[in-house]
Design a protein around this motif. Structure first.
Motif, PDB file in Angstrom:
ATOM      1  N   SER A 206       0.836  -1.197   0.000  1.00  0.00           N
ATOM      2  CA  SER A 206       0.000   0.000   0.000  1.00  0.00           C
ATOM      3  C   SER A 206       0.865   1.239   0.000  1.00  0.00           C
ATOM      4  O   SER A 206       1.961   1.238   0.565  1.00  0.00           O
TER       5      SER A 206
ATOM      6  N   ALA B 154       0.342   5.359   0.793  1.00  0.00           N
ATOM      7  CA  ALA B 154      -0.508   6.467   1.223  1.00  0.00           C
ATOM      8  C   ALA B 154       0.076   7.756   0.670  1.00  0.00           C
ATOM      9  O   ALA B 154       1.233   8.081   0.946  1.00  0.00           O
TER      10      ALA B 154
ATOM     11  N   SER C 197      -0.098  11.944   0.088  1.00  0.00           N
ATOM     12  CA  SER C 197      -0.623  13.187   0.650  1.00  0.00           C
ATOM     13  C   SER C 197       0.075  14.374   0.014  1.00  0.00           C
ATOM     14  O   SER C 197       1.171  14.237  -0.536  1.00  0.00           O
TER      15      SER C 197
ATOM     16  N   ASP D 132      -7.395   4.114  -4.925  1.00  0.00           N
ATOM     17  CA  ASP D 132      -8.586   4.569  -4.225  1.00  0.00           C
ATOM     18  C   ASP D 132      -8.476   6.078  -4.082  1.00  0.00           C
ATOM     19  O   ASP D 132      -7.737   6.566  -3.238  1.00  0.00           O
TER      20      ASP D 132
ATOM     21  N   LYS E 142      -9.456   7.660  -0.636  1.00  0.00           N
ATOM     22  CA  LYS E 142      -8.506   7.457   0.454  1.00  0.00           C
ATOM     23  C   LYS E 142      -7.086   7.863   0.093  1.00  0.00           C
ATOM     24  O   LYS E 142      -6.187   7.766   0.928  1.00  0.00           O
ATOM     25  N   ASN E 143      -6.891   8.294  -1.163  1.00  0.00           N
ATOM     26  CA  ASN E 143      -5.546   8.652  -1.629  1.00  0.00           C
ATOM     27  C   ASN E 143      -4.538   7.536  -1.377  1.00  0.00           C
ATOM     28  O   ASN E 143      -3.431   7.775  -0.868  1.00  0.00           O
ATOM     29  N   THR E 144      -4.924   6.337  -1.736  1.00  0.00           N
ATOM     30  CA  THR E 144      -4.032   5.194  -1.570  1.00  0.00           C
ATOM     31  C   THR E 144      -3.878   4.442  -2.882  1.00  0.00           C
ATOM     32  O   THR E 144      -4.791   4.408  -3.715  1.00  0.00           O
TER      33      THR E 144
END
Length: 125
Positions: free
Chosen positions: A21, A23, A25, A72, A75-77
């Motif tokens: 995964s 993440a 930002s 996604d 969810k910014n993933t």
């Protein structure tokens, strides 16, 4: 400031599965690409799978049919599902992103500006 944080690496036997995964930002660009790259010891960094902002996806030939990339937006993933792992998949895996993405450069590591710290994947025979 764009930040990409990978997780999910580890050690697995050949034939096993792992899920990575990323993440993301601080990323405000709309015309972007985001993807997974890997670098094995003594080898150049190579593209594994990437997603263009228009939704198109590209895979390296070596992982087609075994790996699945998904994004996604809520969810910014970014996720990389890796199945049927082989010892040759052993590498440091990186999440990367770039703005103003040209579809022809989706898998070109040199064209990406933002990188995560990487997560190690080790596949034993």
């Amino acid at each position: 400031q764009v930040q990409l944080v990978e997780s999910g690496g580890g050690s697995v036997q050949a034939g096993g599965s792992l899920r990575l995964s990323c993440a993301a930002s601080g990323y405000a660009h709309s015309n972007y690409c985001i993807g997974w790259f890997r670098q094995a010891a003594g080898k150049e960094r190579e593209g594994v799978a990437a997603v263009h902002w228009d939704g198109s996806i590209s895979y390296a030939d070596s992982v087609k049919g075994r790996f699945t990339i998904s994004k996604d937006n809520a969810k910014n993933t970014l996720t990389l599902q890796m199945n049927s792992l082989k010892p040759e998949d052993t590498a440091m895996y990186y999440c990367a992103a770039r703005a103003w993405c040209n579809r022809y450069l989706m898998m070109a590591a040199y064209s990406y500006a933002y990188w995560g710290q990487g997560t190690q994947v080790t596949v034993s025979s």
